[in-house]
Design a protein around this motif. Structure first.
Motif, PDB file in Angstrom:
ATOM      1  N   GLN A 387       0.840  -1.194   0.000  1.00  0.00           N
ATOM      2  CA  GLN A 387       0.000   0.000   0.000  1.00  0.00           C
ATOM      3  C   GLN A 387       0.878   1.248   0.000  1.00  0.00           C
ATOM      4  N   ALA A 388       0.254   2.365  -0.288  1.00  0.00           N
ATOM      5  CA  ALA A 388       0.961   3.646  -0.267  1.00  0.00           C
ATOM      6  C   ALA A 388      -0.012   4.744   0.101  1.00  0.00           C
ATOM      7  N   ALA A 389       0.530   5.837   0.570  1.00  0.00           N
ATOM      8  CA  ALA A 389      -0.282   7.007   0.924  1.00  0.00           C
ATOM      9  C   ALA A 389       0.483   8.262   0.547  1.00  0.00           C
ATOM     10  N   ILE A 390      -0.264   9.316   0.228  1.00  0.00           N
ATOM     11  CA  ILE A 390       0.338  10.582  -0.215  1.00  0.00           C
ATOM     12  C   ILE A 390      -0.401  11.739   0.441  1.00  0.00           C
ATOM     13  N   VAL A 391       0.357  12.750   0.860  1.00  0.00           N
ATOM     14  CA  VAL A 391      -0.218  14.007   1.334  1.00  0.00           C
ATOM     15  C   VAL A 391       0.535  15.146   0.669  1.00  0.00           C
ATOM     16  N   VAL A 392      -0.214  16.101   0.130  1.00  0.00           N
ATOM     17  CA  VAL A 392       0.374  17.309  -0.435  1.00  0.00           C
ATOM     18  C   VAL A 392      -0.218  18.499   0.299  1.00  0.00           C
ATOM     19  N   MET A 393       0.639  19.409   0.768  1.00  0.00           N
ATOM     20  CA  MET A 393       0.139  20.575   1.489  1.00  0.00           C
ATOM     21  C   MET A 393       0.985  21.805   1.185  1.00  0.00           C
ATOM     22  N   SER A 394       0.432  22.955   1.517  1.00  0.00           N
ATOM     23  CA  SER A 394       1.187  24.207   1.430  1.00  0.00           C
ATOM     24  C   SER A 394       2.023  24.362   2.686  1.00  0.00           C
ATOM     25  N   ALA A 395       2.928  25.338   2.679  1.00  0.00           N
ATOM     26  CA  ALA A 395       3.841  25.521   3.806  1.00  0.00           C
ATOM     27  C   ALA A 395       3.120  25.929   5.081  1.00  0.00           C
ATOM     28  N   ASP A 396       1.878  26.408   4.963  1.00  0.00           N
ATOM     29  CA  ASP A 396       1.130  26.795   6.164  1.00  0.00           C
ATOM     30  C   ASP A 396       0.277  25.660   6.707  1.00  0.00           C
ATOM     31  N   GLY A 397       0.367  24.471   6.097  1.00  0.00           N
ATOM     32  CA  GLY A 397      -0.380  23.324   6.586  1.00  0.00           C
ATOM     33  C   GLY A 397      -1.697  23.067   5.884  1.00  0.00           C
ATOM     34  N   ALA A 398      -2.046  23.884   4.890  1.00  0.00           N
ATOM     35  CA  ALA A 398      -3.291  23.676   4.141  1.00  0.00           C
ATOM     36  C   ALA A 398      -3.133  22.455   3.252  1.00  0.00           C
ATOM     37  N   VAL A 399      -3.890  21.406   3.538  1.00  0.00           N
ATOM     38  CA  VAL A 399      -3.775  20.158   2.783  1.00  0.00           C
ATOM     39  C   VAL A 399      -4.461  20.335   1.432  1.00  0.00           C
ATOM     40  N   ARG A 400      -3.717  20.088   0.363  1.00  0.00           N
ATOM     41  CA  ARG A 400      -4.227  20.278  -0.997  1.00  0.00           C
ATOM     42  C   ARG A 400      -4.627  18.968  -1.666  1.00  0.00           C
ATOM     43  N   ALA A 401      -4.055  17.859  -1.228  1.00  0.00           N
ATOM     44  CA  ALA A 401      -4.398  16.564  -1.806  1.00  0.00           C
ATOM     45  C   ALA A 401      -4.094  15.482  -0.782  1.00  0.00           C
ATOM     46  N   MET A 402      -4.858  14.385  -0.858  1.00  0.00           N
ATOM     47  CA  MET A 402      -4.653  13.294   0.091  1.00  0.00           C
ATOM     48  C   MET A 402      -5.077  11.984  -0.564  1.00  0.00           C
ATOM     49  N   VAL A 403      -4.182  11.017  -0.517  1.00  0.00           N
ATOM     50  CA  VAL A 403      -4.482   9.676  -0.997  1.00  0.00           C
ATOM     51  C   VAL A 403      -4.179   8.722   0.146  1.00  0.00           C
ATOM     52  N   GLY A 404      -5.173   8.012   0.590  1.00  0.00           N
ATOM     53  CA  GLY A 404      -4.994   7.147   1.754  1.00  0.00           C
ATOM     54  C   GLY A 404      -4.771   5.692   1.448  1.00  0.00           C
ATOM     55  N   GLY A 405      -4.626   5.351   0.165  1.00  0.00           N
ATOM     56  CA  GLY A 405      -4.401   3.962  -0.218  1.00  0.00           C
ATOM     57  C   GLY A 405      -4.460   3.818  -1.722  1.00  0.00           C
ATOM     58  N   ARG A 406      -4.156   2.632  -2.200  1.00  0.00           N
ATOM     59  CA  ARG A 406      -4.102   2.411  -3.647  1.00  0.00           C
ATOM     60  C   ARG A 406      -5.475   2.536  -4.297  1.00  0.00           C
ATOM     61  N   LYS A 407      -6.524   2.173  -3.591  1.00  0.00           N
ATOM     62  CA  LYS A 407      -7.869   2.369  -4.117  1.00  0.00           C
ATOM     63  C   LYS A 407      -8.274   3.808  -3.811  1.00  0.00           C
ATOM     64  N   THR A 408      -8.150   4.653  -4.811  1.00  0.00           N
ATOM     65  CA  THR A 408      -8.365   6.080  -4.578  1.00  0.00           C
ATOM     66  C   THR A 408      -9.836   6.472  -4.617  1.00  0.00           C
ATOM     67  N   LYS A 409     -10.692   5.684  -5.283  1.00  0.00           N
ATOM     68  CA  LYS A 409     -12.102   6.041  -5.423  1.00  0.00           C
ATOM     69  C   LYS A 409     -12.929   5.372  -4.329  1.00  0.00           C
ATOM     70  N   VAL A 410     -12.683   5.745  -3.108  1.00  0.00           N
ATOM     71  CA  VAL A 410     -13.411   5.138  -1.998  1.00  0.00           C
ATOM     72  C   VAL A 410     -13.859   6.216  -1.017  1.00  0.00           C
ATOM     73  N   SER A 411     -14.839   5.848  -0.229  1.00  0.00           N
ATOM     74  CA  SER A 411     -15.267   6.685   0.892  1.00  0.00           C
ATOM     75  C   SER A 411     -15.440   5.778   2.102  1.00  0.00           C
ATOM     76  N   GLY A 412     -14.984   6.247   3.240  1.00  0.00           N
ATOM     77  CA  GLY A 412     -15.127   5.454   4.457  1.00  0.00           C
ATOM     78  C   GLY A 412     -14.083   4.366   4.613  1.00  0.00           C
ATOM     79  N   GLY A 413     -13.053   4.353   3.756  1.00  0.00           N
ATOM     80  CA  GLY A 413     -12.012   3.337   3.859  1.00  0.00           C
ATOM     81  C   GLY A 413     -10.949   3.708   4.875  1.00  0.00           C
ATOM     82  N   PHE A 414     -10.061   2.760   5.160  1.00  0.00           N
ATOM     83  CA  PHE A 414      -8.951   3.006   6.083  1.00  0.00           C
ATOM     84  C   PHE A 414      -7.984   3.979   5.435  1.00  0.00           C
ATOM     85  N   ASN A 415      -7.745   5.094   6.097  1.00  0.00           N
ATOM     86  CA  ASN A 415      -6.918   6.166   5.541  1.00  0.00           C
ATOM     87  C   ASN A 415      -5.505   6.049   6.090  1.00  0.00           C
ATOM     88  N   ARG A 416      -4.612   5.536   5.271  1.00  0.00           N
ATOM     89  CA  ARG A 416      -3.234   5.333   5.714  1.00  0.00           C
ATOM     90  C   ARG A 416      -2.469   6.639   5.861  1.00  0.00           C
TER      91      ARG A 416
END
Length: 724
Positions: A387-416
């Motif tokens: 599995q893998a996870a990704i977070v992209v944010m600005s320098a002030d902490g504003a999260v711009r993107a988040m991927v919590g696992g390989r299955k990206t089209k999910v809701s309510g899944g385990f967010n790594r």
């Protein structure tokens, strides 16, 4: 004596009103005798007489019972009809509210809770939508009185033929009966009776003979009080259509990004097809299955004259497609994180309709998802469960993107990205060097990479090893970080004081329990990806702490003033701006010359740090450009070791692919790094830690910046400290 003559008539008194003689009446004809059926004698006659008696008895019983039943039914229908409110009051029957999330550009990208898009009526809805509903659910809707005996009998026959109970499976219910069920036969939701709205609705859907009878009476009452359009309006606004959508207006906006007044025949057929099984046929769960179901509905509309053969063929050739927001699966991991991090009474348990403005950048979100997909399709062996996870944010902490696992089209899944606590490995080392820079060390200071053994009370001797199993001798702090050497990191941590390192890491936002022993420097502690990425954002912004956030503004639907604003951003300063600049300089060398070379970007400067834990159970790469910070984690959910993967490998490559896409169209900007001065010292190996209080004392920090250069790892002296 006078004799009477023979034949003389006897005297009769004259009549008062004349004495004319009337003609004699003709003699009456003799009556014909009526034929009398002689009772059949014998056993057959007795049997027939018995049957006639039983028939008269049953008929008398039936008509009396029918009369009483009709009276009772009429009274019951009248009673329910009098209890019914005006139809407009029944359009929105939700017990809880909804949450609508908007991205940084103000566009809706996600929904949560029970979404109600507003009332839709037969006057405002697309004609295709109305026709699709009637054709699918009740083709005799405009002709019956609320109950269809033919439909019920047909449903019972089908159920029995398919081996089910008479009331199991096909219901034969009219739209009016379904509406009665949606209204729970007039019984409102009561939290003291039902634990949740879900339990309440399940109770309303129970099917028993008594409930069916009551449903029929309620349906007749609705038909008596409301017009057909009123009944259809209630039905269209209360039906559950999957993905939290209540009513056809909400479903149309949810799946197609348009009002129910604008849907075409194909879209209307897909919406009507959801009525049979909303979750199964929801296009966000399986678009192809939903399209197949819509094709069946189009056929019904054609058969019943709602669509011409040509229009039906066009609808089949061009099936309904999801909107971009719907295709994104309601914001996936990012939306789930915002819901979990927001106030419960305005997110998970809201009874209001809430609007949340967020930090999400959908272009960056797509970039992160595409990058992960690219690497796993081209660089990871087929069948791998990593599995893998990704977070992209600005320098002030504003999260711009988040991927919590390989299955990206999910809701309510385990967010790594937010829920998985994993050992950080060498990705923790920048906080050791941040502490040193804050205490006056220089990136050019030297340290000896040689065998080291530390006696740990209660555990015995501990001898850390480098990943390469060799030793580099005397190296600069920059080289030690660039090559991710373990022994220099441990020595430096012990030199500047473990408690100081713990304090700096904690102040940067690492809230997880940090290891107490010397292995702290090697990332023995656990953290989440979003926590680590936020801490690196603090380095980029000049040394101030950061609280990652996704919620910018929360308000109630229809209100112009927000109820609350962001709950994150830049906080207290942790290290000096100059110290942060020097650390960025060292981390840039990691990417341009060291273990993170695979992350390097061709058109701009980048800085970061790799991380690999014991037995390669976790692999990290976290880094930044002048514009964005991104973190990548890779591993197995069950802690299985990765095969041939280190932080400088696949995680660095994922990071590279993410940042190439993220920076498309952005001008290159230089990193805010500070070029170091000449070397000052070689840290000692006697590990006399600086008191923790010193790191917070600005005056002492300046005093401690120079300890006099010494050779061979000798102890720094008070004289050198004072001379500096």
């Amino acid at each position: 004596m006078v004799q009477k003559k023979k034949g003389t008539p006897r005297l009769v008194a004259d009549k008062r009103y004349g004495s004319a003689k009337k003609s004699p009446k003709p003699a009456a004809k003799p009556r014909k005798k009526r034929a009398v059926r002689k009772p059949m004698r014998g056993p057959i006659g007795w049997i027939l007489a018995l049957f006639r008696w039983i028939f008269r008895l049953i008929w008398g019983f039936i008509w009396r019972i029918s009369f009483v039943t009709a009276v009772i039914l009429g009274l019951a229908v009248t009673y329910f009809a009098l209890q019914l409110p005006e139809p407009d009051a029944l359009l929105d029957g939700r017990a809880r509210g909804s949450v609508t999330m908007m991205d940084r550009n103000g566009e809706v990208f996600a929904w949560r809770g029970d979404q109600f898009g507003g009332a839709i009526t037969t006057n405002t809805a697309s004609k295709h939508l109305i026709n699709a509903i009637v054709a699918t659910e009740d083709k005799r809707f405009y002709w019956h009185l609320g109950v269809s005996p033919r439909g019920i009998a047909s449903a019972v026959r089908i159920n029995l033929r398919e081996g089910r109970g008479p009331l199991s499976g096909h219901g034969g219910s009219t739209i009016t009966q379904q509406t009665a069920k949606l209204l729970c036969l007039g019984v409102p939701f009561d939290p003291s009776v039902w634990k949740s709205e879900k339990e309440y609705e399940a109770d309303c859907r129970r099917t028993t003979m008594w409930r069916k009878a009551k449903e029929a009476i309620f349906a007749l009452a609705m038909e008596a009080k409301y017009t057909k359009d009123d009944v259809l309006n209630i039905y269209m606004n209360r039906a559950f259509l999957g993905a939290g959508a209540r009513g056809f207006e909400a479903a149309s906006q949810r799946y197609f990004g348009k009002s129910g007044a604008e849907v075409n025949a194909a879209e209307a057929a897909m919406l009507a097809g959801l009525l049979k099984a909303p979750t199964r046929y929801a296009p966000t769960n399986n678009l192809a299955r939903s399209q197949d179901r819509a094709t069946v509905i189009i056929g019904l509309m054609e058969d019943q004259g709602y669509l011409s053969a040509k229009d039906a063929e066009i609808a089949r050739i061009a099936p309904a497609q999801l909107s971009e927001a719907a295709e994104a699966k309601a914001g996936g991991y990012f939306a789930d994180w915002v819901m979990d991090s927001g106030p419960e009474f305005f997110t998970r348990d809201t009874t209001e309709d809430v609007i949340i403005k967020t930090t999400l950048d959908r272009r960056l979100q797509a970039a992160a998802e595409e990058a992960m997909l690219f690497i796993f399709e081209n660089k990871v062996r087929e069948g791998s469960k990593a599995q893998a996870a990704i977070v992209v944010m600005s320098a002030d902490g504003a999260v711009r993107a988040m991927v919590g696992g390989r299955k990206t089209k999910v809701s309510g899944g385990f967010n790594r990205a937010t829920q998985a606590l994993r050992q950080t490995g060498s990705a923790f080392k920048p906080f050791v060097y941040a502490t040193a820079m804050e205490l006056g060390y220089s990136p050019n200071d030297r340290i000896v990479d040689a065998p080291l053994t530390i006696n740990i009370p209660g555990s015995g001797p501990w001898s850390p090893k480098n990943y390469t199993k060799d030793f580099k001798g005397s190296v600069t702090l920059t080289d030690a970080l660039k090559d991710s050497l373990n022994i220099p990191a441990v020595k430096l941590s012990e030199e500047v004081g473990r408690e100081n390192v713990r304090k700096v890491a904690s102040d940067f936002g690492i809230e997880s329990d940090l290891a107490a022993g010397p292995a702290l420097a090697l990332g023995a502690s656990e953290s989440t990806l979003i926590e680590m990425t936020g801490a690196y954002a603090g380095i980029l912004n000049g040394g101030s702490s950061v609280t990652p956030y996704g919620l910018v503004e929360l308000s109630l639907l229809g209100d112009s003033e927000p109820l609350m604003g962001t709950g994150g951003g830049i906080g207290e300063r942790v290290i000096r701006d100059d110290a942060a600049g020097q650390l960025i300089y060292m981390m840039e060398k990691v990417v341009s010359q060291g273990t993170g070379r695979r992350a390097a970007l061709a058109d701009r400067e980048a800085a970061g740090k790799t991380g690999t834990t014991q037995a390669a159970r976790d692999a990290w790469f976290i880094g930044f450009t002048a514009d964005y910070v991104a973190g990548v984690w890779m591993g197995y959910d069950d802690n299985t070791p990765l095969s041939g993967v280190t932080g400088g490998g696949l995680p660095a490559e994922i990071w590279h692919e993410v940042m190439v896409r993220v920076h498309q169209g952005l001008p290159a900007r230089a990193l805010p790094m500070t070029t170091p001065s000449a070397p000052l010292r070689t840290p000692s190996t006697n590990f006399e830690p600086i008191p923790a209080d010193d790191i917070a004392d600005t005056v002492l920090q300046r005093v401690l910046r120079g300890f006099g250069q010494s050779s061979g790892g000798t102890d720094r002296s008070d004289e050198n400290r004072e001379n500096r």
